[in-house]
Design a protein around this motif. Structure first.
Motif, mmCIF file in Angstrom:
data_model
loop_
_atom_site.group_PDB
_atom_site.id
_atom_site.type_symbol
_atom_site.label_atom_id
_atom_site.label_comp_id
_atom_site.label_asym_id
_atom_site.label_seq_id
_atom_site.Cartn_x
_atom_site.Cartn_y
_atom_site.Cartn_z
ATOM 1 N N LEU A 145 0.799 -1.182 -0.149
ATOM 2 C CA LEU A 145 0.037 0.167 0.182
ATOM 3 C C LEU A 145 0.975 1.326 -0.053
ATOM 4 O O LEU A 145 2.072 1.349 0.931
ATOM 5 N N LEU A 146 0.444 2.280 -0.635
ATOM 6 C CA LEU A 146 1.153 3.662 -0.679
ATOM 7 C C LEU A 146 0.130 4.313 0.174
ATOM 8 O O LEU A 146 -1.184 4.596 0.080
ATOM 9 N N VAL A 147 0.508 4.707 1.208
ATOM 10 C CA VAL A 147 -0.114 5.554 2.216
ATOM 11 C C VAL A 147 0.426 7.097 2.489
ATOM 12 O O VAL A 147 1.106 7.301 2.803
ATOM 13 N N ARG A 148 -0.754 7.943 2.278
ATOM 14 C CA ARG A 148 -0.469 9.284 2.461
ATOM 15 C C ARG A 148 -1.200 9.885 3.844
ATOM 16 O O ARG A 148 -0.768 10.892 4.228
ATOM 17 N N ASP A 149 -2.176 9.282 4.140
ATOM 18 C CA ASP A 149 -3.106 9.361 5.274
ATOM 19 C C ASP A 149 -3.470 8.156 5.647
ATOM 20 O O ASP A 149 -4.590 7.657 4.869
ATOM 21 N N ILE A 150 -3.571 7.421 6.784
ATOM 22 C CA ILE A 150 -4.027 6.055 7.085
ATOM 23 C C ILE A 150 -5.566 6.102 6.912
ATOM 24 O O ILE A 150 -6.373 5.056 6.812
ATOM 25 N N ALA A 151 -6.162 7.272 7.146
ATOM 26 C CA ALA A 151 -7.747 7.183 7.274
ATOM 27 C C ALA A 151 -8.325 7.990 6.204
ATOM 28 O O ALA A 151 -9.563 7.416 5.864
#
Length: 349
Positions: A145-151
């Protein structure tokens, strides 16, 4: 400002997990496992798991509240795994969470189990960087996963096209005559073998397969290769070199996971990787990730083993992130989603 008190409920498979968090502060995390009930069957029996959740839920909830020294009425939000997972197990947790939310008149958040495996790391190592990669590896999932904001901002780069990493380990464990669950037993046996003894294949790692699936995984071919090697020794009446097979198999799995993760880091300019899920407890994966990603200047974050397997803390952590992001709560008519996509942080009605 006091952070909201979030109750996290996890019942996606065979662990009943309940935890309480205030922001990134974990107050308590209690887990009841039915693993021993499944061992004699050689795998998870969904009906047995569902019954175990029913029996364990209230005692686990009571224990969590007592250890955190809070009352149920003090809870500000209820977060629960809505998927993916086993239908019966998910139904128990979501039904209980709905009842609690109604009883105390608090918002309900049905969250994604897989993303919880990433979110829990923040409880251990602190806030996430602005952008990072999440590698979730477990008995049911292998996802990059590429995560910029977990929410609010998660992009799935790749996933397994067949067996998950942990699932492959359990199956190889059976081939080698090891107890269930096979993963930990294969891991321990591998540490006594030669990882270069057998050149097992690396799925989706060459030529057109790699071009089409740069960040996807495939472990079914590797599992079949192990089966053929074992059968070859058995047919020849020779002793199966179980330790060397386990070590070579473990090396192949870890090699593919780390290589593709490193490739994704370079392609997306990311210098932090968070590894989560039950299989992240694997010793060879941890060592190889630290070695190769570290050499490339990438920071590797892996939570302690107690937070790698399913637990309530991961759901409370993701619930806290969702609340902090100001996302609207789920409605009480949400349903469970056994195949919940990783692009969905919250469940929809």
């Amino acid at each position: 400002m006091v952070q909201p008190l979030v109750l996290g409920i996890e019942t996606s498979c065979d662990e009943t997990g309940i935890a309480l968090t205030r922001g990134l502060d974990l107050l308590t995390d209690v887990t009841a496992s039915s693993m021993d009930d499944h061992a004699r069957f050689g795998g998870i029996v969904p009906e047995v798991a569902s019954r175990a959740h029913l029996e364990s839920f209230v005692p686990t909830l009571d224990a969590a509240l007592e250890r955190a020294e809070v009352d149920l009425a003090d809870v500000d939000a209820v977060a629960v795994t809505a998927g993916p997972g086993l239908v019966g197990s998910l139904t128990v947790g979501v039904s209980a969470a709905k009842a609690l939310a109604v009883a105390i008149d608090r918002p309900l958040y049905g969250v994604n189990h897989v993303l919880g495996h990433v979110a829990v790391d923040a409880l251990v190592h602190g806030p996430f960087p602005q952008e990072f990669l999440g590698l979730v590896v477990s008995g049911g999932h292998s996802s990059l996963l590429l995560v910029r904001d977990i929410a609010t901002d998660v992009t799935e780069l790749g996933q397994t096209l067949d067996d998950a990493a942990g699932e492959a380990f359990d199956k190889v464990g059976r081939l080698l005559g090891l107890p269930y669950p096979g993963g930990p037993h294969v891991d321990r046996l591998a540490q006594t073998g030669d990882p270069a003894a057998i050149a097992f294949p690396r799925g989706l790692s060459r030529g057109k397969d790699l071009a089409r699936h740069p960040y996807d995984f495939s472990f079914s071919g590797l599992k079949t290769a192990v089966a053929r090697v074992v059968e070859g020794y058995q047919d020849a009446g020779q002793e199966v070199p179980a330790a060397d097979i386990a070590a070579s198999f473990s090396e192949a799995v870890a090699d593919v996971l780390v290589t593709k993760t490193l490739t994704a880091c370079e392609a997306h300019g990311v210098n932090t990787v968070v590894i989560g899920g039950g299989f992240s407890a694997n010793s060879r994966l941890r060592a190889l990730a630290a070695e190769r990603l570290g050499e490339a200047g990438v920071t590797v974050r892996i939570p302690p083993i107690r937070y790698c397997t399913d637990n309530g803390a991961m759901i409370a952590a993701l619930g806290s992130a969702v609340v902090a992001a100001g996302l609207p709560p789920s409605t009480l008519d949400i349903t469970i989603d056994s195949g919940m996509p990783l692009t969905d942080v919250l469940a929809h009605a």
